[in-house]
Motif scaffolding. Structure first.
Motif, mmCIF file in Angstrom:
data_model
loop_
_atom_site.group_PDB
_atom_site.id
_atom_site.type_symbol
_atom_site.label_atom_id
_atom_site.label_comp_id
_atom_site.label_asym_id
_atom_site.label_seq_id
_atom_site.Cartn_x
_atom_site.Cartn_y
_atom_site.Cartn_z
ATOM 1 N N LEU A 72 4.529 -2.916 -5.881
ATOM 2 C CA LEU A 72 3.256 -3.635 -5.813
ATOM 3 C C LEU A 72 3.459 -5.139 -5.903
ATOM 4 N N PHE A 73 2.691 -5.870 -5.107
ATOM 5 C CA PHE A 73 2.699 -7.342 -5.088
ATOM 6 C C PHE A 73 1.269 -7.846 -5.040
ATOM 7 N N PRO A 74 0.959 -9.002 -5.554
ATOM 8 C CA PRO A 74 1.836 -9.854 -6.357
ATOM 9 C C PRO A 74 1.995 -9.306 -7.777
ATOM 10 N N HIS A 75 3.147 -9.581 -8.334
ATOM 11 C CA HIS A 75 3.460 -9.080 -9.674
ATOM 12 C C HIS A 75 2.467 -9.567 -10.721
ATOM 13 N N GLU A 76 1.998 -10.802 -10.584
ATOM 14 C CA GLU A 76 1.062 -11.365 -11.567
ATOM 15 C C GLU A 76 -0.247 -10.569 -11.594
ATOM 16 N N THR A 77 -0.621 -9.997 -10.461
ATOM 17 C CA THR A 77 -1.871 -9.249 -10.385
ATOM 18 C C THR A 77 -1.755 -7.897 -11.073
ATOM 19 N N ILE A 78 -0.628 -7.223 -10.925
ATOM 20 C CA ILE A 78 -0.483 -5.865 -11.453
ATOM 21 C C ILE A 78 0.059 -5.834 -12.881
ATOM 22 N N ALA A 79 0.747 -6.876 -13.328
ATOM 23 C CA ALA A 79 1.382 -6.884 -14.652
ATOM 24 C C ALA A 79 0.447 -6.504 -15.804
ATOM 25 N N PRO A 80 -0.799 -6.951 -15.824
ATOM 26 C CA PRO A 80 -1.670 -6.584 -16.950
ATOM 27 C C PRO A 80 -1.989 -5.086 -17.042
ATOM 28 N N TYR A 81 -1.685 -4.337 -15.993
ATOM 29 C CA TYR A 81 -2.025 -2.910 -15.946
ATOM 30 C C TYR A 81 -0.839 -2.002 -16.266
ATOM 31 N N LEU A 82 0.247 -2.555 -16.756
ATOM 32 C CA LEU A 82 1.448 -1.787 -17.060
ATOM 33 C C LEU A 82 1.098 -0.583 -17.943
ATOM 34 N N GLY A 83 1.526 0.613 -17.506
ATOM 35 C CA GLY A 83 1.276 1.836 -18.246
ATOM 36 C C GLY A 83 -0.069 2.487 -17.959
ATOM 37 N N GLU A 84 -0.932 1.802 -17.229
ATOM 38 C CA GLU A 84 -2.263 2.326 -16.912
ATOM 39 C C GLU A 84 -2.237 3.185 -15.648
ATOM 40 N N ARG A 100 9.128 0.540 0.388
ATOM 41 C CA ARG A 100 7.670 0.678 0.486
ATOM 42 C C ARG A 100 7.024 -0.361 -0.407
ATOM 43 N N ARG A 101 6.080 -1.124 0.168
ATOM 44 C CA ARG A 101 5.442 -2.216 -0.566
ATOM 45 C C ARG A 101 3.952 -2.221 -0.289
ATOM 46 N N LEU A 102 3.179 -2.638 -1.285
ATOM 47 C CA LEU A 102 1.737 -2.761 -1.125
ATOM 48 C C LEU A 102 1.302 -4.124 -1.628
ATOM 49 N N MET A 103 0.705 -4.917 -0.729
ATOM 50 C CA MET A 103 0.115 -6.210 -1.102
ATOM 51 C C MET A 103 -1.304 -5.918 -1.565
ATOM 52 N N LEU A 104 -1.558 -6.145 -2.834
ATOM 53 C CA LEU A 104 -2.804 -5.736 -3.461
ATOM 54 C C LEU A 104 -4.013 -6.570 -3.063
ATOM 55 N N ASP A 105 -5.104 -5.850 -2.818
ATOM 56 C CA ASP A 105 -6.418 -6.466 -2.675
ATOM 57 C C ASP A 105 -7.271 -6.153 -3.892
ATOM 58 N N SER A 106 -7.074 -4.944 -4.459
ATOM 59 C CA SER A 106 -7.856 -4.571 -5.635
ATOM 60 C C SER A 106 -7.093 -3.573 -6.496
ATOM 61 N N VAL A 107 -7.433 -3.591 -7.787
ATOM 62 C CA VAL A 107 -6.865 -2.675 -8.771
ATOM 63 C C VAL A 107 -8.016 -2.197 -9.648
ATOM 64 N N ASP A 108 -8.149 -0.881 -9.789
ATOM 65 C CA ASP A 108 -9.181 -0.307 -10.657
ATOM 66 C C ASP A 108 -8.513 0.653 -11.625
ATOM 67 N N VAL A 109 -8.791 0.487 -12.919
ATOM 68 C CA VAL A 109 -8.243 1.382 -13.927
ATOM 69 C C VAL A 109 -9.010 2.699 -13.847
ATOM 70 N N LEU A 110 -8.259 3.803 -13.880
ATOM 71 C CA LEU A 110 -8.835 5.134 -13.840
ATOM 72 C C LEU A 110 -8.806 5.753 -15.230
ATOM 73 N N ASP A 111 -9.564 6.782 -15.409
ATOM 74 C CA ASP A 111 -9.550 7.536 -16.656
ATOM 75 C C ASP A 111 -8.145 8.103 -16.825
ATOM 76 N N ASN A 112 -7.500 7.850 -17.930
ATOM 77 C CA ASN A 112 -6.117 8.288 -18.142
ATOM 78 C C ASN A 112 -5.974 9.738 -18.540
ATOM 79 N N ARG A 113 -7.086 10.441 -18.679
ATOM 80 C CA ARG A 113 -7.015 11.870 -18.981
ATOM 81 C C ARG A 113 -6.747 12.634 -17.698
#
Length: 114
Positions: A72-84, A100-113
């Motif tokens: 995932l890129f950019p790293h600064e965008t995804i870093a806060p979600y580590l482990g989520e 395989r690479r993904l340039m992020l447009d959006s990130v949504d936290v899902l229910d971890n259950r």
């Protein structure tokens, strides 16, 4: 211009606004992206999994329970979600040299259950 004409003109403008290119996003599992990456190269995709990272060299990826992964890129965008567990959306790219690479447009936290 009558109300009917202005309504028709507005509807036409709205319809034409979507014709500027293929911006559709395909829902794709990580298993499909890992197993058939070349067919999705250059596509907008959405997928989900758990955010992981490695320190040296620093990089972040998303993975599923079978360890299918996409960086995932950019790293600064995804870093806060580590482990989520997240749903990500963006532009997918594949090359034999860079993987395989993904340039992020959006990130949504899902229910971890599960």
């Amino acid at each position: 211009m009558t109300f009917r004409q202005s309504t028709a003109a507005a509807m036409l403008a709205f319809a034409l606004a979507g014709c500027g290119g293929d911006s559709r996003t395909s829902e794709v599992t990580l298993a499909v992206l890992a197993g058939n990456a070349e067919s999705h190269d250059g596509s907008r995709v959405a997928t989900e999994g758990v955010v992981r990272h490695f320190e040296d060299p620093r990089h972040y990826w998303i993975e599923d329970k079978d360890l299918n992964r996409v960086e995932l890129f950019p790293h600064e965008t995804i870093a806060p979600y580590l482990g989520e567990r997240v749903r990500v959306e963006g532009q997918f790219a594949f090359s034999r040299e860079e993987g395989r690479r993904l340039m992020l447009d959006s990130v949504d936290v899902l229910d971890n259950r599960d």
